[in-house]
Design a protein around this motif. Sequence first.
Motif, short mmCIF file in Angstrom:
data_model
loop_
_atom_site.label_atom_id
_atom_site.label_comp_id
_atom_site.label_asym_id
_atom_site.label_seq_id
_atom_site.Cartn_x
_atom_site.Cartn_y
_atom_site.Cartn_z
N UNK A 1 1.31 3.17 -1.96
CA UNK A 1 0.92 2.28 -3.06
C UNK A 1 2.07 1.37 -3.45
N UNK B 1 12.49 -4.16 -14.83
CA UNK B 1 11.99 -4.30 -13.46
C UNK B 1 10.50 -4.58 -13.46
N UNK C 1 12.93 -2.04 -8.63
CA UNK C 1 11.49 -2.31 -8.70
C UNK C 1 10.71 -1.17 -8.03
N UNK D 1 3.65 13.17 -7.45
CA UNK D 1 2.94 11.97 -7.94
C UNK D 1 2.24 12.29 -9.26
N UNK E 1 -3.26 2.39 -10.08
CA UNK E 1 -2.97 3.25 -8.94
C UNK E 1 -3.68 4.58 -9.07
N UNK F 1 11.93 13.25 -13.87
CA UNK F 1 10.73 12.83 -13.13
C UNK F 1 10.97 12.78 -11.62
N UNK G 1 6.97 -5.92 -12.21
CA UNK G 1 6.46 -6.07 -10.84
C UNK G 1 6.01 -7.50 -10.61
N UNK H 1 4.76 12.67 -12.04
CA UNK H 1 5.34 11.42 -12.56
C UNK H 1 4.33 10.68 -13.42
N UNK H 2 3.03 10.90 -13.14
CA UNK H 2 2.02 10.24 -13.96
C UNK H 2 2.04 10.76 -15.39
N UNK I 1 13.92 1.50 -17.36
CA UNK I 1 15.18 1.47 -16.64
C UNK I 1 16.21 0.60 -17.33
N UNK J 1 11.74 1.91 -7.74
CA UNK J 1 11.82 3.09 -8.60
C UNK J 1 10.87 2.98 -9.77
N UNK J 2 10.74 1.74 -10.29
CA UNK J 2 9.80 1.52 -11.38
C UNK J 2 8.40 1.92 -10.98
N UNK J 3 8.05 1.58 -9.75
CA UNK J 3 6.71 1.92 -9.27
C UNK J 3 6.55 3.42 -9.10
N UNK J 4 7.57 4.04 -8.49
CA UNK J 4 7.49 5.50 -8.31
C UNK J 4 7.39 6.20 -9.65
N UNK J 5 8.16 5.68 -10.63
CA UNK J 5 8.17 6.31 -11.94
C UNK J 5 6.81 6.21 -12.61
N UNK J 6 6.02 5.19 -12.22
CA UNK J 6 4.66 5.08 -12.77
C UNK J 6 3.71 6.06 -12.08
N UNK J 7 4.20 6.78 -11.09
CA UNK J 7 3.34 7.73 -10.39
C UNK J 7 2.68 7.14 -9.16
N UNK J 8 3.24 6.05 -8.64
CA UNK J 8 2.67 5.47 -7.42
C UNK J 8 3.18 6.24 -6.21
N UNK J 9 2.32 6.35 -5.20
CA UNK J 9 2.77 6.98 -3.96
C UNK J 9 3.58 5.96 -3.17
N UNK J 10 4.14 6.42 -2.07
CA UNK J 10 4.97 5.53 -1.27
C UNK J 10 4.15 4.34 -0.76
N UNK K 1 -0.58 -0.99 -14.47
CA UNK K 1 -0.28 -0.56 -13.10
C UNK K 1 -0.56 0.92 -12.88
N UNK L 1 4.41 -0.72 -20.07
CA UNK L 1 3.95 -0.13 -18.82
C UNK L 1 4.17 1.38 -18.84
#
Lengths: 643, 315
Positions: free
Chosen positions: A525, B159, A512, B145, B175, B115, B161, B148-149, B155, A514-523, B171, B224
């Motif tokens: 966030x 996963x 989960x 960051x 962000x 990425x 959220x 990655x955007x 995955x 990693x999913x967030x990081x992969x979306x471009x979220x910072x630590x 999401x 997503x």
Amino acid sequence: MVWLTGGCVAAAVLMIIGLLAFIASHGFATFWPDPLEQVTVRDGTTTRVVLGEPTRHDVYTYTDQVPLSISVEADSVVSVDENKGVQTVRYEIPRTLYKTGNFDLTGEDFRWVEERNVIDRAKPQWGMVVERTAWGNAYGTLEAVTVDGKTTTGPDAAWAKFNEVYGPMRDLGDEVRDIEKDEMGEISRELDDMRLELAGVGHEHGQESAEYKEKALELASRQKELEAEIVTLRGKVADLRARMATATITVRASTGDIIPADRTKPEEPLLVAQVVRTYPANQLSLVDKMGVYLSRWWEFLTDEPREANTEGGVFPAIIGTVLLTFVMVIFVVPIGVVAALYLREYAKQGPLVSFVRISVNNLAGVPSIVYGVFGLGFFCYIIGRYLDRGPDEPMAVAQWGGFALATVAVIGLGAGLTVFFNIFTRESERGAVGAGLKVVLFLVWLSSAAMILGLLWTTPFFDGFFAARSAEGSPTLGKSAMIWASLTLALLTLPLVIVATEEALAAVPRSVREGSYACGASKWQTIRRIVLPRAMPGVMTGMILAIARGAGEVAPIMLVGAVKLAPELPISASPSELFGVNRSFMHLGFHIFDLAFQSRNSMAALPMAYTTTFLLIVIVVLLNIAAITIRSRLRKAYAGGAF
Amino acid sequence: MSMSTSPRNMVIPSAHELSSAANAKQPATESSLPPGVRRDVSVQSFVKEGTPFPAEIHDELKTETTVVSVEDFSLYYNLTAKALHNISLNIPHGKVTALIGPSGCGKSTLLRSVNRLNDLIDGVKMTGNMYLNGDPIYAKNVDVIELRKRMGMVFQKSNPFPMSIFENVVFSLRIDGENRRSVLEEACERSLKGSALWNEVKDRLSSSALGLSGGQQQRLCIARAIAAEPEVLLMDEPCSALDPIATSKIEDLITQLRGNYTVLIVTHNMQQAARVSDYTAFMYLGRLVEYGPTSTLFTNPHLKDTEDYITGRFG
């Protein structure tokens, strides 16, 4: 093995249920009105009459040697010594403990009556239980009620008359209490404040200065006003007391005396206004008994204590306990969660972090009294005292200025290095900063923090917020107080919150994040939007553990704030009173200790101790249920409900 | 980069030819090889000798526009264990590129390097570089960051959220500070339609994403990943935890995404690679072995190692 393991569980459950049932049964029984018994007892050559509530029966045994000439029942003889002509006899004497009250007349609250001495036993129709504002319960038979000089005799008529005048008389009593406690209390507080204000001016300018004299003059007129007000109030109280004195109730104790209004004047009967509650115990129907029972519970929950806490209510203690726990939670949860976040999310896992983690776990095992001593020493006597009167040994201005410049220089160094090496930018999240530089920066920031503390500790420009009061011997914050008690408990329960939060954070799956990081979220966030919400039920678990532990702790708060009798609740709407957080408070746990071990007659206070224990358990359970409800809502929200 | 210079040969080897090539014990000379197989070089022998393996890259790739280019990329775990060996390849624009190979060959590691997710693991070290539409991915002043955007990732295990379906999809916009309801709603609808989930969830966008079925969750993750219009979509075995029906839905979806999106997909399932991808790269022992059009690679591989793998002799 199933039997062994299951048996251990069963034993543990039985012990807990047994304890709870024991406390609950005693707690519930305390307020039930028992019937009154009047027994005539042989006492040597004379007889004595005992009137009271039978509270306990047991069998008292003793052995004695008596001459063979005396005939005794065969089965009570233990052995016979023919040579000496004696036999050893074992006596078993059933006896009953009566709660007789009337402490002011007899100097005792309880009396054992041996069954073999009982001549007669009766249930007097007009045997009265009288709960008084002072000296505990009285027991006797109702004879008369006198109102404005007119005496109504005969119990039936007297009881009717009593019920007629009781309400107004109690109101008078309440009015007196309000005037004495609230109005006069407020005036004396204001007078005290004025005295301290004047002392403060005296401290600053000297007692001979013009300012001092001016202030004294200014305050003198106000003082006169207040003193005049006190005289008026005293007159009012005397008035009310005189009106209260017009109604009396004559109750004759089993000793033959009447229950007096004042111990020193045994011939004057009790005032109606001194009666908290009275009832003819043997005439009560079940509904009446229920009424008495509920009214006692109501008094217990909503009123203030009387009689050195052995009678009356525990309302201030309930408020104290709940507030203490709430403030503790407010402190412990954010600090614990942030600490756990650092340990689990930011810190590099290694021996140092493991060591910190083990230390935190071990903190949970430190005896709680140690926290109490620490809280008293650190919060009350160091932080509190500093806030009260500023630094004890302030530096000279020039020296302090140099120190301040040095501090600014160190901070500048730290800030410069940080900006220069882009420490807080995103690139640095991945190894862009060398380990050596990190250590240097850490040391620089650490020393600047220490220097700032040092600056505060030695500043010549801060004389404390309440210096004058403190100098006069009445510290505002440098004493045991609710806020310090809460902080001490927060410290005590911190490991629970940290450990529970850390476990919850560790349980958030890597995928989960990693999913967030992969979306471009910072630590941050990721932590705030993904990790923390997932970990929230675990945080709530930590909070529940903290509440359960903190609400029941007595040892540490005895040192940092809990008192036998607090004049005020530890809460106030006024900022000038610091919202009451600096006050001492009453606490149910301490109340139990006080009742069971510190009261005049611990036997008399025992039922109250049971009831208070029961109440404390109920409050802790209620607080837990509230937290558990929130937690299950959170869980449900993540498991498929609507947002 | 090592490019094969030999001309294309589309002759499909017969089963007999394939097996005889595989059974050849001696390193055969080029002339004795079956018509499809050009070089009988074994990765194993290069590993033993410690020399870099020259990958066999087909000519078709030369004509494609590159989105992601990998140049001499190596990766080490625990600073010493080399997991990827000097890999160079280009991911073509608007096409689906599959990475295949036996377990532990480094295909997931390569995907996660694109990425920079491997950055999150302690003790990982990389050399070489990658470029996303010409911008370096591995360089000192790269904002990871922001990088990655520009990519989306799906995955192995879905996963979602712990929030509503709607919030899950938007999401990456959230962000980024996007709070305009209309923009978010538009993106949500577009992405959910793009991932063929819209009709199933349009009436319960505000309910929790964790209440969806496994296949729906995976399609939600795809929605997503495409919500922010990524330049490349990375998929790490997206169907390995799904049943056949959900798998076929996802595969259909990938086929639909072709053209609009550049997809790089890691898969264990060679049939899947054959079904969905335009190009396939075969990796073995941390090296890129052969990279070419899927049809060629599966029917007429240039290298014997590739042929052994796709015919199921190892892996």
